[in-house]
Design a protein around this motif. Structure first.
Motif, short mmCIF file in Angstrom:
data_model
loop_
_atom_site.label_atom_id
_atom_site.label_comp_id
_atom_site.label_asym_id
_atom_site.label_seq_id
_atom_site.Cartn_x
_atom_site.Cartn_y
_atom_site.Cartn_z
N ILE A 100 103.94 91.08 106.96
CA ILE A 100 103.02 90.49 105.96
C ILE A 100 103.34 89.11 105.74
N ALA A 101 104.50 88.56 105.55
CA ALA A 101 104.43 87.14 105.39
C ALA A 101 104.31 86.23 106.55
N ARG A 102 104.34 86.95 107.64
CA ARG A 102 104.01 86.08 108.85
C ARG A 102 102.52 86.09 109.05
N PHE A 103 101.95 87.01 108.95
CA PHE A 103 100.54 86.97 109.41
C PHE A 103 99.62 86.89 108.07
N GLN A 104 100.07 87.06 106.98
CA GLN A 104 99.42 86.88 105.56
C GLN A 104 100.06 86.12 104.70
N PRO A 105 100.53 84.75 105.03
CA PRO A 105 101.33 84.20 103.96
C PRO A 105 100.71 83.86 102.69
N GLY A 106 99.46 83.96 102.34
CA GLY A 106 98.88 83.72 101.11
C GLY A 106 98.90 84.84 100.13
N GLY A 107 99.23 86.03 100.91
CA GLY A 107 99.31 87.47 100.13
C GLY A 107 98.25 88.23 100.64
N LEU A 108 98.18 89.43 100.60
CA LEU A 108 97.20 90.37 100.97
C LEU A 108 95.81 90.02 100.52
N LEU A 109 95.69 89.88 99.26
CA LEU A 109 94.47 89.70 98.52
C LEU A 109 93.60 88.44 98.92
N SER A 110 94.44 87.31 99.40
CA SER A 110 93.83 86.40 100.01
C SER A 110 92.90 86.39 100.85
N LEU A 111 93.06 87.68 101.71
CA LEU A 111 92.07 87.94 102.90
C LEU A 111 90.70 88.15 102.19
N LEU A 112 90.61 88.78 101.02
CA LEU A 112 89.38 89.14 100.62
C LEU A 112 88.77 88.00 100.00
N THR A 113 89.60 87.41 99.18
CA THR A 113 89.07 86.22 98.40
C THR A 113 88.46 85.10 99.15
N ARG A 114 89.31 84.84 100.09
CA ARG A 114 88.83 83.62 101.19
C ARG A 114 87.52 83.78 101.47
N ARG A 115 87.10 85.18 101.86
CA ARG A 115 85.82 85.36 102.39
C ARG A 115 84.62 85.32 101.52
N SER A 116 85.05 85.63 100.23
CA SER A 116 84.14 85.43 99.14
C SER A 116 83.87 84.24 98.42
N ARG A 117 84.76 83.18 98.85
CA ARG A 117 84.69 81.85 98.19
C ARG A 117 83.49 81.44 98.43
N SER A 118 82.82 80.83 97.27
CA SER A 118 81.33 80.47 97.84
C SER A 118 81.23 79.04 98.58
N LYS A 119 80.26 78.96 99.42
CA LYS A 119 80.23 77.99 100.37
C LYS A 119 79.68 76.88 99.62
N VAL A 120 80.02 75.56 99.74
CA VAL A 120 79.42 74.53 99.05
C VAL A 120 79.17 73.44 100.07
N ASP A 121 77.89 72.79 99.85
CA ASP A 121 77.65 71.78 100.66
C ASP A 121 77.78 70.38 100.22
N GLY B 273 99.08 84.25 91.73
CA GLY B 273 97.98 83.44 91.17
C GLY B 273 96.79 84.00 91.28
N LEU B 274 96.81 85.45 91.94
CA LEU B 274 95.21 85.93 91.88
C LEU B 274 95.45 87.19 90.74
N LEU B 275 94.60 87.50 89.99
CA LEU B 275 94.63 88.39 88.92
C LEU B 275 95.21 89.67 89.28
N PHE B 276 94.73 90.41 90.40
CA PHE B 276 95.32 91.69 90.82
C PHE B 276 96.16 91.65 92.04
N GLY B 277 96.58 90.55 92.37
CA GLY B 277 97.62 90.17 93.53
C GLY B 277 98.90 91.07 93.15
N PRO B 278 99.32 90.93 92.03
CA PRO B 278 100.69 91.82 91.76
C PRO B 278 100.50 93.29 91.91
N LEU B 279 99.21 93.70 91.33
CA LEU B 279 98.80 95.18 91.42
C LEU B 279 98.99 95.61 92.82
N VAL B 280 98.29 94.89 93.62
CA VAL B 280 98.03 95.23 95.38
C VAL B 280 99.62 95.22 95.80
#
Ligand SMILES: Nc1ncnc2c1ncn2[C@@H]1O[C@H](COP(=O)(O)OP(=O)(O)OP(=O)(O)O)[C@@H](O)[C@H]1O
Ligand SMILES: Nc1ncnc2c1ncn2[C@@H]1O[C@H](COP(=O)(O)OP(=O)(O)OP(=O)(O)O)[C@@H](O)[C@H]1O
Ligand SMILES: [Mg+2]
Ligand SMILES: [Mg+2]
Lengths: 323, 255, 287, 239, 392
Positions: free
Chosen positions: A295-316, A253-260
């Protein structure tokens, strides 16, 4: 802004890779990464974005592979001419298979796709005209450039890179269009999406057909590169799983997920096989399996989710909408 | 006639949740639908919107028989609804949720976004546009449901307990919102257990009990109907509806 | 009906019971607890190896091997749950496929590393040989597996539908948070489910070992059959898996005998797809 | 006033980077009914969920019978005698009505009371008895609400927390439900209530706390708050 | 003395046929030992007498094994790696015909000799390749052996009128079955019953019952180990014994098969080119060395592989160089006599397509517990064939 910098670094690296690592084996490894990335990205359209976990995508892969090899083996044409045929076959099959199976929910859909893929494999295995268990081979000696049979992996590399770019562009365009929105909505609540006018079955079917078409291209390219297809390597369920694993590992579900995912798993598989395979103790897969498990154990959402989670904009969300 | 249902029956096994119910809806109506829990109101709704296939009976919309239409086709014709159990798109933001509705009338992303923002403004949720929908509580989700439905630019809007969970003040604001929606030319059917809403909005009321219609009429007529009071309202609410002050329930606060 | 046909059907039923036996664990974790387990076939394989090792070290038939395999695998199930599955459950369903696929490779090739790739086999007729009556021939080892299959399925079914433990397990499968509100500790339930499922799988492996061959990759062959059985029966239905297992066994047997063995899997898959068309929830599954 | 059964001090709860409640303090005396008021998004649900252990507490303290329970796991907290009928019901939709209720009785130490408690729930909500074998997922909205409240009652808690219990219920059912709460209250049950209908809430409670934007801004006896012009203006719409 | 000749070997070291790779690895260890060290006890056996390859000044042979995982793509990738990274002088492999097909294509493109010793697909030598050589007999050879063998035992009084062929649906199973059927038909004795089944079956009862029903005199089994074991067990449980049970190598040659179900498969005939000579003969010594190394009896598949490897090493030795073209020329000039071989071929000599025209085989029978003895052709048979099939 950060996104664009990242993107240009990735693109620059992708273009320069064969020059940086120029041994034939490394170049081929690069080409294989791209090839699997094409297949996994195609799968991502239906498996990642639409949330329909197909474990039988290898049928479409097989459509392409058999069409390409068939064009040569049966009609003496360049395998390249098999690609459109493969696409037509895959899209047609997707339409036939999709209508009944896409209404199935969750695991049933996954199992139905496995059943379809296995049925196809068994049918082809028993069909003399398609080479049965022996399979079909491509031109052993290239007759001209259109046979796409090269000694060096370099032409494959750039061809695959171009097609991967097209696949990703299509995916990107789709996710930003109405269809992409509808797919995400259907994934969350099909009932609500339909009540808002989203034609759920049709949207899923289109996504499935699009994914099938792109997967068949991957299959055709694969067969051309190896010059061979048989029921196991063209229609075996393990290929489906491999494609799925790559997407999941990188981030479905991430554009570059499969490539990674492909960029990690393909070299991991080939290199661990090269280092450990000859020892014959099964160590390759012990290592390979262990890494996937970790990887599945420690990053179940996929490796790329590491990056995207951080860059998700903060909303109030403050105190809600009340006065 | 905008919407008409004739003899709708919906059976689950041997149990008839809706039993031969009919309704007609004229342009400009606000029809209130009340009845005890499990009376079959939501089920009836679902038959109108195509979410459930009625066991028997027909549904007509602008004189077209839409009984065999899919929910998305009905939405296309201008029939919109909210869900009593909110069906939020959890993985999206509030804005994106509403855009799904807006996409019914436009294929362009930008255009859909503009329309969705306008709708959010109208329902007073602009501030939450970028918030993830999963962070909303039940009332927020319900309002989001209204916004999504409005974004489809419906002719008829079916609200299934869209105001449950609002406090008295918010209910009043919501009533204003519904009035505003009505004024813009949308015909409404509302299911609500909050009598204040029914009393102040509905032009006609239908009462369901055990899948059957047991009364219809103006809000005042219906709320003073003894059968309705016995089956649904109870004495306290009946008195309240009749303009009486609330009676003590739990013996009042400790001194 | 010809005599051979009766033998074919009886054989099919026995085969089907075996399918049901090694699917029962999968029904529990996949069907009921909603955890995809791609390593299921390899659990069966481990059960077979445990039984084999027990046999070579201590001799004795399934009387010793089966309980030990059950125990070892149940323990493994708990370990796998705490070491892997618990972490994976935080992610999407795909993470389960990813993780259990990796686990499958890890298990398969760890055994490979230890035991090598050779085919092993229990001595023929370790369990009571073959019964012959009225012209029918039934292998005792298969009969035993069939009977145990019935018992295990029945036991699982009763556990899930009649006991509060079952109800709690289902509650955890459906909504962990809500289950916590009931004072249920999700980890405990999940671990118990894994122990039971893996134990049943180990038992299945130990019994199948008596009439099958043993090799590290055998799980691949058996795993896919279990997948089809569980989904044909309907995810979440234990009796469904039993009926589906028997059905597949008989269909395979009959079509293998009547139209040719290479088509029997096609027949099963097509029938499965056909079934899904009419009953999208499987044979006995809930909607 | 006897000692506080539940005491919350400066509770802060976050959802990732988002703040759910920033500073909530309140006290629930043993044997009382306390109402938690506030507009949508005020933090009522967040507070109740935090007490029940469903969301981790970021800072502040929650003590139940003088024992700190913040940071404990939800299942452990429930076993101490707190029960929550949560927002959104969280029923086990695949299981029958009766199974749902029986699951609610899991924390009971004395299993022999299950039957009595079940009868009590059926008495409050006869509809549930009628539908005891129906799958919870097919129940109507109001029926689900009854089930959620009934399930919370099944553990025979010391402190019953109800998140908008009257949501979606027919007026007559609300009436009888509150009558029952009144009876249970008189029998010694302590109740913490988040109710959208402030009129109703203030009427049935002894004390109330008002939450605004995640902060507790007002507390006092229900009677006093009912008279408070600020409350009247903001929540009752009285000008 | 430091000179090393690298030979790349592609084998299935993992997956369902991994036991083949494991056996091959042990065999090649023995073969390199024989080549690299002096083994005077082997007499005139090529490359044994002195240490290393004489033609290259005593250079040692080094084997680099790569795992093809039973997958044509992996096989090709590994072939490329062996050729370009490891710079091997020649490639040897790759068991499964599909893998041999793709991996030899890379060798062809790079102009590196590829020697195959066990893949039987006919099309491998029909591709016009110049760098591909195959030492093993192929399906047409097997068919001839069966025709002759059955004719011989018929002459001795056995009933061989109706023949059933049982085979899996792999490329090996179908192609061999087709060739056998074709050959028997040409000889005026069409196959009476063709029983095909999916490889790695979970159950073969239906197939055995079919046989039991139709009662053919001769049953020819073309199966891999897993299915062979199942067939043996199922035949016993259904009490089915054909008069003549004749297996086509593969699974029936696997020592795992004889260990697992040898006791209930007494009297099964098997095709094999591997026949152990009398004690002290090179083949007996080699078999001993192999057994010490691997703990297994030497079987036909591994013997053919080992023989193929000796042929390749011999060619490199004669080429006196690791230059591909010279090795290719030496391979083309190969002309080994039966006494220079460890296996029962009539010799090794390649035709234009790279196929060994002197490849041949014999028939062995499981007579004493878990060991096969050669029974046909008479010329080098240890014992006489025992009929009918005894089973258990
Ligand atoms: N699939 C089903 N199977 C069996 N019974 C069902 C099913 N769906 C709904 N019901 C029953 O049908 C009745 C009508 O339900 P419905 O949701 O229409 O009630 P409602 O009038 O909307 O009530 P509420 O005011 O509580 O929302 C209920 O008693 C419900 O339990
Ligand atoms: N899952 C979540 N993720 C992120 N933010 C959340 C989440 N749940 C609640 N919030 C936020 O926490 C704040 C408090 O919400 P809460 O649901 O506790 O309010 P409430 O008083 O119960 O309102 P309501 O009347 O709507 O139920 C709100 O700003 C809300 O947006
Ligand atoms: Mg309703
Ligand atoms: Mg709330």
């Amino acid at each position: 802004m950060r996104r664009w910098i990242w993107l240009s670094v990735v693109v620059a690296f992708a273009i320069a890779y064969p020059l940086l690592l120029s041994s034939p084996f490394q170049q081929r490894l690069g080409a294989l990464v791209l090839l699997y990335a094409i297949a996994a990205s195609a799968w991502n359209i239906v498996g990642g974005y639409a949330g329909q976990v197909s474990v039988g995508h290898v049928v479409f892969f097989g459509c392409g592979a058999y069409a390409a090899m068939g064009a040569y083996a049966k009609f003496g044409l360049s395998p390249l001419f098999g690609i459109p045929g493969g696409i037509v076959l895959a899209v047609g099959l997707a339409a036939i298979v999709g209508v009944p199976t896409l209404r199935l929910s969750g695991h049933y859909f996954s199992m139905a796709t496995i059943a379809v893929a296995e049925t196809m494999r068994l049918i082809v295995t028993n069909t003399e005209w398609l080479g049965a268990a022996v399979g079909l081979s491509g031109p052993t000696v290239p007759r001209n450039i259109f046979d796409l049979s090269f000694l060096s992996a370099l032409p494959y590399y750039y061809l695959f890179l171009a097609i991967l770019s097209i696949t990703l562009a299509i995916t990107w365009w789709m996710t930003n269009s109405r269809m992409g929105f509808y797919l995400r909505a259907i994934k969350d609540s099909e009932r609500a999406a339909r009540s808002l006018g989203a034609p759920a079955s049709r949207t899923k079917l289109y996504a499935y057909m699009l994914s099938a078409a792109l997967t068949s291209v991957a299959g055709a390219l694969y067969a051309m590169m190896f010059g061979f297809v048989d029921p196991e390597s063209g229609l075996g369920i393990l290929i489906s799983v491999k494609i799925l694993i790559m997407a999941a590992l990188g981030g479905a579900g991430l554009l570059f997920g499969p490539l990674v995912g492909a960029a990690i798993l393909v070299p991991l598989e080939e290199i661990s096989n090269s280092w450990l395979g000859g020892k014959g103790a099964g160590l390759t897969f012990v290592v390979y399996g262990a890494i996937i498990v970790l990887i599945a154990r420690f990053q179940p959402g996929g490796l790329l989710s590491l990056l995207t989670r951080r860059s998700r904009s903060k909303v109030d969300t403050g105190a809600g909408y009340a006065p | 006639m905008l919407l008409e249902a004739r003899g709708i029956t919906k059976a689950f096994g041997s149990f008839k949740a809706v039993d031969d119910a009919s309704v007609t809806l004229e342009q400009g109506d606000i029809l209130g639908l009340i009845g005890p829990n499990g009376a079959g109101k939501s089920t009836f709704f679902n038959c109108l919107t195509g979410d459930l296939k009625a066991t028997s009976g027909r549904v007509l919309f602008e004189a077209t028989d839409i009984t065999d239409f899919t929910p998305e086709q009905r939405a296309g014709l201008g029939l919109a609804r909210t869900f009593q159990v909110p069906q939020t798109f959890e993985g999206m933001t509030v804005l994106e949720n509403v855009m799904i509705g807006a996409f019914l009338r436009t294929a362009h992303r930008k255009e859909a976004e503009t329309r969705a923002r306008a709708v959010l403004e109208r329902v007073g949720m602009s501030r939450l546009a970028e918030a993830p929908a999963r962070s909303l509580g039940t009332p927020g989700r319900k309002r989001l449901e209204i916004a999504r439905a409005l974004a489809t630019e419906p002719k008829v809007l079916l609200l299934d307990e869209a105001m449950a969970g609002l406090n008295a003040h918010e209910v009043r604001l919501a009533i204003d919102l519904v009035r505003d929606i009505h004024r813009s030319g949308i015909t409404l059917v509302i299911v609500e257990h909050i009598m204040e809403v029914i009393m102040s909005l509905a032009s006609r009321v239908m009462v369901f009990h055990q899948g059957k219609e047991i009364a219809r009429g103006s809000p005042q007529e219906v709320t003073s109907n003894p059968a309705v009071i016995a089956a649904y309202l109870g004495t306290r609410a009946a008195k309240a509806a009749a303009g009486h002050t609330p009676v003590e329930l739990m013996g009042g606060p400790d001194p | 009906m010809s005599f051979v046909l009766v033998q074919v059907i009886v054989g099919g039923l026995l085969l089907g019971a075996v399918y049901a036996l090694f699917s029962s664990g999968l029904t529990l974790v996949w069907g009921m607890m909603n955890i995809v387990n791609f390593a299921h076939g390899d659990f069966v394989m481990l059960g077979m190896y445990v039984a084999y090792v027990v046999y070579t070290l201590m001799g004795g038939g399934p009387i010793l091997g089966a309980p030990l395999a059950t125990l070892v695998l149940a323990t493994l199930g708990v370990v796998v749950y705490f070491a892997l599955i618990r972490g994976i459950m935080k992610g999407p369903m795909l993470a389960q496929i990813l993780g259990t696929f990796g686990l499958a490779l890890l298990l398969r090739y760890s055994v490979f590393w230890w035991f090598g790739a050779n085919f092993l086999s229990m001595p023929p007729n370790i369990v009571g040989g073959t019964y012959a009556f009225a012209g029918l021939r039934i292998e005792a080892s298969r009969l035993l597996a069939g009977v145990v299959a019935l018992l295990v399925t029945l036991g699982l079914h009763l556990l899930l539908t009649r006991t509060s433990l079952g109800s709690k397990m289902l509650a955890v499968a459906e909504d962990q948070t809500a289950a916590q509100l009931m004072g249920i500790r999700p980890d405990t339930m999940q671990a118990i489910a894994w122990a039971i499922a893996a134990g049943a799988t180990g038992l299945a492996g130990a019994l199948i070992a008596n009439f099958f061959y043993i090799v590290p990759t055998v799980g691949e062959t058996l795993g896919i059959v279990a997948f089809v059985t569980v989904s044909l029966g309907g995810f979440g239905s234990v009796p469904g898996a039993l009926v589906a297992g028997l059905l597949i066994g008989v269909i395979e047997s009959l079509s293998g005998y009547l139209i040719g063995a290479i088509y029997k899997d096609i027949v099963v898959y097509v029938l499965f797809l056909f079934f899904l068309w009419f009953r999208p929830q499987g044979l006995m599954g809930k909607m | 006033m006897s000692g506080a059964l539940l005491r919350i001090e400066h509770l802060e709860v976050r959802y990732g980077d988002l703040i759910g409640v920033s500073d909530v303090s309140l006290e629930v005396p043993e044997g009382s009914v306390v109402a938690l008021l506030g507009s949508n998004g005020g933090g009522k649900t967040t507070t109740l969920n935090a007490i029940a252990g469903l969301i981790p507490v970021h800072s502040g303290s929650i003590s139940f019978r003088d024992e700190e329970i913040a940071g404990q796991k939800a299942f452990a907290i429930v076993r101490k005698g707190l029960a929550l009928s949560p927002e959104g019901w969280r029923l086990f939709v695949q299981q029958s009505v009766e199974n749902n209720l029986m699951l609610g009785a899991t924390p009971l130490h004395d299993k022999s009371r299950q039957a009595t408690l079940l009868e009590r729930v059926y008495e409050i909500f006869p509809r549930l008895k009628e539908r005891r074998n129906q799958r919870a997922g097919t129940m109507s909205g109001g029926e689900r609400q009854m089930l959620a409240v009934g399930r919370a009652l099944m553990s025979d808690p010391k402190l019953l927390m109800l998140d908008e219990p009257s949501l979606g219920l027919a007026p007559a059912v609300v009436e009888s439900m509150y009558e029952t709460f009144g009876r249970l209250h008189r029998e010694g049950l302590t109740i913490l209530l988040a109710e959208q209908s402030i009129e109703l809430a203030l009427e049935v409670s002894d004390f109330a706390t008002v939450l605004q934007v995640g902060k507790s801004v007002l507390s006092g006896t229900a009677a006093a708050l009912a008279e408070d012009p600020q409350v009247q203006k903001a929540y009752l719409g009285v000008d | 003395q430091d000179k090393v000749v690298k030979i790349g070997v592609i084998m299935p070291m993992s997956g369902g046929t991994a036991s083949i790779g494991a056996h091959a690895k042990a065999a090649l260890d023995v073969a390199t030992d024989i080549i690299n060290n002096a083994h005077p006890e082997l007499g005139n056996f090529p490359l044994a007498k002195n240490a290393g390859l004489a033609g290259l000044g005593g250079a040692r042979v080094e084997v680099i094994i790569a795992d093809n995982q039973g997958n044509p793509a992996t096989g090709q990738n590994q072939a490329l790696r062996l050729i370009t990274e490891e710079k091997v002088a020649a490639v040897f492999g790759s068991y499964q015909s599909g893998v041999t097909l793709t991996s030899s294509a890379i060798a062809e493109k790079y102009g590196v000799p590829f020697l195959n010793s066990e893949s039987v697909a006919a099309n491998l030598t029909e591709r016009g390749f110049k760098w591909f050589f195959r030492t093993t007999p192929i399906a047409t050879d097997f068919a001839k052996i069966y025709v002759d063998f059955l004719a011989d035992i018929k002459a001795q009084g056995a009933k061989t009128d109706s023949i059933a062929v049982v085979h899996d649906n792999t490329e090996y199973g179908t192609s061999v079955a087709n060739t056998i059927s074709g050959t028997f038909k040409e000889r005026g004795q069409p196959i009476a019953l063709d029983v095909a089944y999916p490889v790695n079956a979970t159950d073969v009862q239906g197939q055995v019952l079919q046989l039991k029903d139709k009662k053919p005199d001769v049953v020819i089994m073309i199966s891999y180990t897993s299915d062979a074991i199942l067939f043996a067990k199922t035949m016993q449980s259904l009490d089915y014994k054909p008069a003549v049970l004749l297996a086509d190598d593969a699974g029936y040659s696997d020592p795992s098969f004889t260990k697992a179900v040898g006791k209930i498969s007494q009297g099964v005939f098997n095709r094999s080119s591997w026949v152990v000579g009398p004690a002290g003969s090179p083949s007996a010594i080699i078999a001993d060395m192999y057994k010490k190394k691997s703990g297994e009896e030497m079987d036909d598949t591994v013997a053919r592989q080992m023989q193929g490897f000796f042929v390749l090493a011999d060619a490199i030795d004669r080429a006196g160089s690791t230059e591909p073209a010279k090795i290719q020329a030496a391979l083309k000039a190969t002309d080994l006599k039966p006494e220079q071989l460890m296996i029962g071929y009539k010799g090794v000599k390649f035709d234009d397509k790279g196929q060994n025209i002197l490849a041949s085989g014999a028939i062995i029978q499981l007579q004493d517990g878990e060991n096969y003895v050669s029974v046909w052709p008479k010329a080098n048979a240890e014992k006489a064939p025992v009929l009918p099939y005894k089973g258990w």
